[in-house]
Design an enzyme around this catalytic site. Structure first.
Site, short mmCIF file in Angstrom:
data_model
loop_
_atom_site.label_atom_id
_atom_site.label_comp_id
_atom_site.label_asym_id
_atom_site.label_seq_id
_atom_site.Cartn_x
_atom_site.Cartn_y
_atom_site.Cartn_z
N GLY A 137 0.84 -1.19 0.00
CA GLY A 137 0.00 0.00 0.00
C GLY A 137 0.87 1.24 0.00
O GLY A 137 2.09 1.14 -0.02
N MET A 165 2.30 5.10 1.44
CA MET A 165 2.79 5.58 2.73
C MET A 165 1.60 5.95 3.62
O MET A 165 0.55 6.36 3.13
CB MET A 165 3.69 6.80 2.56
CG MET A 165 5.10 6.42 2.13
SD MET A 165 6.18 7.84 2.03
CE MET A 165 6.35 8.26 3.76
N SER A 186 -0.31 4.00 5.25
CA SER A 186 -1.45 3.07 5.21
C SER A 186 -1.39 2.04 6.33
O SER A 186 -2.27 1.18 6.40
CB SER A 186 -1.50 2.38 3.84
OG SER A 186 -0.36 1.59 3.64
N ASP A 218 10.53 -5.08 6.40
CA ASP A 218 9.84 -3.81 6.15
C ASP A 218 10.50 -3.08 4.98
O ASP A 218 11.65 -3.35 4.64
CB ASP A 218 9.85 -2.92 7.40
CG ASP A 218 8.74 -1.85 7.34
OD1 ASP A 218 7.83 -1.99 6.50
OD2 ASP A 218 8.80 -0.88 8.11
N GLU A 219 9.79 -2.16 4.37
CA GLU A 219 10.30 -1.37 3.23
C GLU A 219 10.86 -2.29 2.13
O GLU A 219 11.94 -2.05 1.59
CB GLU A 219 11.37 -0.38 3.70
CG GLU A 219 10.91 0.55 4.82
CD GLU A 219 9.89 1.61 4.40
OE1 GLU A 219 9.55 1.68 3.20
OE2 GLU A 219 9.40 2.34 5.29
N CYS A 252 -5.99 9.88 -2.73
CA CYS A 252 -6.94 8.99 -3.39
C CYS A 252 -6.78 9.12 -4.90
O CYS A 252 -6.01 9.95 -5.39
CB CYS A 252 -8.38 9.34 -2.97
SG CYS A 252 -8.96 10.87 -3.73
P1 ADP Z 1 3.26 2.84 6.56
O1 ADP Z 1 4.29 1.86 7.06
O2 ADP Z 1 2.26 2.22 5.61
O3 ADP Z 1 3.87 4.09 5.98
P2 ADP Z 1 2.75 3.21 9.36
O4 ADP Z 1 2.37 1.86 9.88
O5 ADP Z 1 4.15 3.66 9.62
O6 ADP Z 1 2.39 3.30 7.80
O7 ADP Z 1 1.81 4.34 9.98
C1 ADP Z 1 0.41 4.24 9.98
C2 ADP Z 1 -0.09 5.33 10.90
O8 ADP Z 1 0.19 6.59 10.31
C3 ADP Z 1 -1.57 5.37 11.14
O9 ADP Z 1 -1.99 4.47 12.14
C4 ADP Z 1 -1.78 6.81 11.60
O10 ADP Z 1 -1.48 6.92 12.97
C5 ADP Z 1 -0.68 7.58 10.86
N1 ADP Z 1 -1.14 8.39 9.74
C6 ADP Z 1 -0.64 9.60 9.40
N2 ADP Z 1 -1.24 10.12 8.29
C7 ADP Z 1 -2.15 9.21 7.89
C8 ADP Z 1 -3.09 9.13 6.79
N3 ADP Z 1 -3.20 10.10 5.89
N4 ADP Z 1 -3.86 8.02 6.68
C9 ADP Z 1 -3.76 7.04 7.60
N5 ADP Z 1 -2.92 7.04 8.64
C10 ADP Z 1 -2.10 8.10 8.80
MG MG Z 2 6.31 1.80 6.90
ZN ZN Z 3 -8.69 12.65 -2.20
#
Ligand code: ADP
Ligand code: MG
Ligand code: ZN
Length: 194
Positions: free
Chosen positions: A15, A17, A19, A88-89, A177
């Protein structure tokens, strides 16, 4: 039927960033760790945003992680006794990650790989798409669009750069989106300023 005790598999959490990919990876690895199933978590050495020896989510959950240079070093770093392997990543790994994941799953390990499926221009971000095709379980995580609150499946870069990789979080990227995603946006803002 002959049920094999050493059967491994691959899980992918893909997904944009924000998410919750890292959050979900940490949750899945931690529940095994708490049950005393041997786990190891890896991340690309390139990603040193918050902490070198940890995976940290934007919501500040964390788990210990070993930084590795590439998929070959990852493979070499896996202990025989390890059952659950978190990565991760995954998008920052070389294409060898797919083969390494299949080898480890074939050796009875449970691999959980989190990573971006699309880059900042909305193009497939290998090796995650290829890994998704080879995985038993795929979770597509969505963020909340920073502009309208809709389902965020793209990562929008909000600073101008032609580099594929610009590390950073809130300041450099937003989740967007389908309607609000515009890969040219940062480019055009720069032109307006110039
Ligand atoms: P990823 O690894 O996919 O980048 P993380 O697990 O590090 O995501 O972080 C998810 C968290 O980021 C969510 O639980 C929320 O606290 C925070 N967050 C910040 N901005 C958003 C956003 N636009 N949509 C959803 N979560 C967000
Ligand atoms: Mg991450
Ligand atoms: Zn939008």
């Amino acid at each position: 039927m002959e049920r094999r005790a050493d059967q491994g598999w691959i899980e992918v959490i893909a997904g944009p960033m924000f998410s919750g990919k890292s959050e979900e990876l940490i949750r899945r690895v931690t529940r095994y760790h708490l049950a005393r199933v041997p786990t190891q978590t890896f991340k690309p050495a390139l990603d040193v945003r918050y902490a070198v020896g940890e995976v940290v989510s934007h919501s500040r959950l964390s788990t210990g992680a070993t930084p590795v240079q590439d998929s070959e070093q990852l493979l070499k770093s896996v202990d025989d006794r390890t059952v659950v392997i978190g990565v991760d990543e995954g998008q920052f790994f070389d294409g060898g990650l797919v083969e390494v994941a299949e080898m480890l799953a074939g050796a009875g390990k449970n691999l959980i790989v989190a990573g971006l499926d699309l880059d900042y221009l909305g193009r497939p971000f290998e090796p995650i798409p290829s890994l998704m095709l080879r995985a038993e379980y795929v979770t597509k995580a969505l963020a909340v669009c920073h502009k309208c609150g809709g389902p965020g499946l793209f990562t929008q870069r909000v600073v101008q750069s032609d580099e594929l990789v610009v590390l950073g979080a809130q300041d450099a990227y937003e989740a967007r989106c389908r309607r609000c995603f515009d890969p040219q946006e940062a480019e055009q803002q720069k032109l307006n300023i110039d």
